[in-house]
Design an enzyme around this catalytic site. Structure first.
Site, short mmCIF file in Angstrom:
data_model
loop_
_atom_site.label_atom_id
_atom_site.label_comp_id
_atom_site.label_asym_id
_atom_site.label_seq_id
_atom_site.Cartn_x
_atom_site.Cartn_y
_atom_site.Cartn_z
N THR A 115 0.81 -1.22 0.00
CA THR A 115 0.00 0.00 0.00
C THR A 115 0.84 1.27 0.00
OG1 THR A 115 -0.19 -0.14 2.42
CG2 THR A 115 -1.96 -1.12 1.11
N CYS A 116 2.07 1.20 0.51
CA CYS A 116 2.91 2.39 0.50
C CYS A 116 3.38 2.74 -0.91
CB CYS A 116 4.13 2.19 1.41
SG CYS A 116 3.72 2.18 3.16
#
Length: 445
Positions: free
Chosen positions: A412-413
């Site tokens: 997700t980063c």
């Protein structure tokens, strides 16, 4: 950019299995909290699953996310319906120029039970009857104001994460706890009356509302530096690295440096190989509560006055986010146009299958896919071309990783989906549906 209002709420597209008779030997009952469950007298078992709704395919495949969410949402709406007060309504009249203060002065002084009546919203100087449209607009305008970081009650999670969390410096307002109780009431009101708010919170904040344990991995989306430092502590020998840590941590609020002991006498307790797991767990718990325990307690007090958190026990944090902020209209063409690939080409069959899958699934499932890969179901105003990662602008990315029997992973980063080279569309569809349904069990990073 245009804000679009959908004519049909995607959360209420539920197949009403309740119109069908129960199978022979089954009985419908309710718990003390008003939650519906079913008794199978044939097998002498109980279940919360309606036997009239087929939850698995004939092959025993995993439950599609949409069906599961719809069932949970239907149960929640049923509980709210039973808890609502049918007689009369609660009238709230506000000015558009002071919607925050006007709403605060009225909501905080109304008995909580009365807020379960039908809402009748009006704006000063404007004629009109509220058949739901004014209430929707009021929730949007009010949430836009009260969650604005300018008021110092909430802050952005990080420089590239615009989800909200409680601001530890909110104590500069001497009445901040009353305001947090008010915010809790408003958020619960939105859920109770089936309305959306304008801004969303961090996923760890939703987990706290649901009373779910927070893990070190939850830190990554809100404070990557803090996450990396704890990860280093877990993976390295502190003595060999000549690093001394104690069960205490310094932090700064409005220029003032404070020391927090993670346990009594923590400033004198050295972190060792034997106790560093305890240290990491205590640090994770502290990071999510540092300087905000009183604020959160006030928030959840106001929340519980309208919606008992037990009513939400079936939901996960991503589903709670969808219930509160809704599902945006996702432009598939925009998504496709601003997606990049690693070790795949746009013409590869797996990529073609992926976009076929995205077109076939529902809006709700597309939102879930977006959550799985980026950590939120919301998009920036500029759409997919303005997606942000941990290091600045970061487009949606699909990378070829693993073998056919691997499951999809997300980072997700970096807004990245690790998609194994599945050999058929059927397998790809099954694995991706499982990913967006059972995110907790997958390798989210």
């Amino acid at each position: 950019y245009q804000r679009r209002v959908r004519g049909e709420d995607p959360r209420i597209q539920i197949k009403h299995a309740s119109v069908l008779p129960l199978p022979d030997g089954w009985e419908e009952r309710y718990t003390n909290d008003g939650v519906k469950y079913y008794v199978d007298h044939n097998a002498r078992k109980t279940t919360f699953q309606d036997p009239r709704v087929t939850m698995t395919s004939g092959s025993g495949a995993s439950v599609p996310y949409e069906r599961s969410y719809q069932w949970k949402f239907g149960q929640f709406r049923h509980i709210c319906g039973r808890a609502s007060i049918q007689q009369g309504h609660i009238k709230i009249c506000v000015s558009r120029t002071s919607v925050f203060e006007d709403s605060f002065n009225q909501i905080i002084n109304v008995p909580a039970q009365d807020l379960r009546r039908r809402l009748f919203i009006s704006f000063k100087g404007e004629e009109g009857l509220d058949y739901g449209g004014l209430a929707r607009e009021w929730f949007f305008l009010l949430s836009h104001e009260m969650l604005n970081p300018m008021y110092c009650l909430f802050e952005y999670a990080s420089k590239n994460n615009y989800s909200l969390q409680i601001n530890p410096a909110s104590y500069v307002n001497p009445h901040h706890l009353t305001y947090f109780k008010f915010v809790g009431r408003v958020i619960a009101l939105a859920l109770f009356h089936n309305k959306y708010i304008d801004k969303g919170f961090t996923l760890p904040f939703y987990k706290r509302i649901l009373d779910k344990p927070l893990t070190m991995l939850d830190l990554k989306s809100v404070d990557e530096d803090f996450y990396n430092s704890l990860k280093w502590v877990k993976e390295n020998d502190l003595e060999e690295c000549d690093v001394e840590l104690y069960f205490a941590h310094e932090f700064e609020v409005l220029g003032e440096v404070k020391v927090h002991e993670l346990k009594p006498g923590g400033e004198e307790i050295l972190v060792t190989a034997e106790n560093k797991d305890e240290y990491v767990n205590l640090m994770v718990g502290w990071r999510f509560t540092r300087g905000v325990s009183e604020q959160y307690n006030a928030f959840i007090q106001g929340f519980n006055e309208i919606v008992n958190v037990k009513w939400l026990q079936y939901f996960d944090e991503r589903e709670l986010e969808v219930m509160l902020v809704g599902i945006q209209d996702i432009d598939i063409q925009d998504w496709n146009m601003h997606t990049i690939y690693r070790h795949y080409k746009r013409t590869d069959k797996q990529i073609q299958w992926f976009w076929t899958f995205i077109k076939e699934i529902s809006d709700e499932q597309r939102s879930r896919m977006l959550q799985f890969v980026t950590g939120t179901c919301r998009l920036p105003i500029g759409g997919f071309r303005e997606l942000m990662g941990s290091n600045g602008p970061q487009k949606f990315c699909i990378e070829r990783v693993g073998k056919e029997n691997w499951l999809p992973r997300s980072h997700t980063c970096f807004n990245r989906l690790d998609l194994p080279p599945y050999r058929s569309y059927t397998v790809l569809k099954e694995k991706l549906l499982l990913a967006i349904e059972e995110t907790e069990g997958f390798g989210n990073e």
